[in-house]
Design a protein around this motif. Structure first.
Motif, PDB file in Angstrom:
ATOM      1  N   GLN A 109       0.823  -1.207   0.000  1.00  0.00           N
ATOM      2  CA  GLN A 109       0.000   0.000   0.000  1.00  0.00           C
ATOM      3  C   GLN A 109       0.858   1.258   0.000  1.00  0.00           C
ATOM      4  N   ARG A 110       1.988   1.240   0.725  1.00  0.00           N
ATOM      5  CA  ARG A 110       2.893   2.408   0.694  1.00  0.00           C
ATOM      6  C   ARG A 110       3.439   2.629  -0.714  1.00  0.00           C
ATOM      7  N   GLU A 113       0.722   4.181  -2.798  1.00  0.00           N
ATOM      8  CA  GLU A 113       0.530   5.592  -2.420  1.00  0.00           C
ATOM      9  C   GLU A 113       1.627   6.476  -3.005  1.00  0.00           C
TER      10      GLU A 113
END
Length: 146
Positions: A109-110, A113
């Motif tokens: 997810q990082r 993002e």
């Protein structure tokens, strides 16, 4: 294996390939390698799913509800766990000496993002696959009703 070897392996995985070289490198650097012996369990049905696994070497038997597949080098096991918190629907067991790259959902997810274009490509791919699956289910249902 080196980071470059891990990136090359991740590039073989269709879902990962969508992310592009920079994001794959970030995943390779932030992920961890795990080794297994024949019969070792990668995860069990019902376990909390917080990561996906890319098979580096060897094979895993993935069983769900009586169905079974064999996942070998380049296969992504637990893909949905990269995106949502869930319980594992299947059990994965090493069939021989094997290794995987463990990619934590938080890392994945990082990376998404930090690379909105990669996130859009992944979203579009998942939408297309979901649409195709829904179409396949409707077609199968229509055939069963005739």
């Amino acid at each position: 294996m080196s980071i470059d070897d891990d990136v090359a392996l991740l590039e073989r995985v269709p879902t990962m390939r969508l992310l592009g070289g920079t994001s794959l490198r970030m995943l390779a650097i932030g992920s961890e390698q795990r080794d297994f012996e024949d019969g070792d369990v990668l995860f069990k049905a019902g376990d909390a799913a917080d990561a996906g696994y890319v098979v580096q070497s060897g094979t895993f038997r993935v069983e769900e509800g009586g169905a079974e597949i064999v996942a070998g080098p380049g296969a992504l096991i637990g893909e949905l766990a990269l995106i949502v918190a869930m319980k594992r629907p299947s059990t994965a067991t090493a069939r021989e000496r094997a290794s995987v790259i463990r990619i934590a959902r938080s890392l994945f997810q990082r990376v998404l993002e930090s690379d909105p274009a990669a996130a859009r490509r992944l979203r579009d791919d998942l939408a297309a696959r979901t649409s195709q699956l829904a179409s396949d289910i409707l077609m199968a249902g229509a055939k069963l009703n005739t």
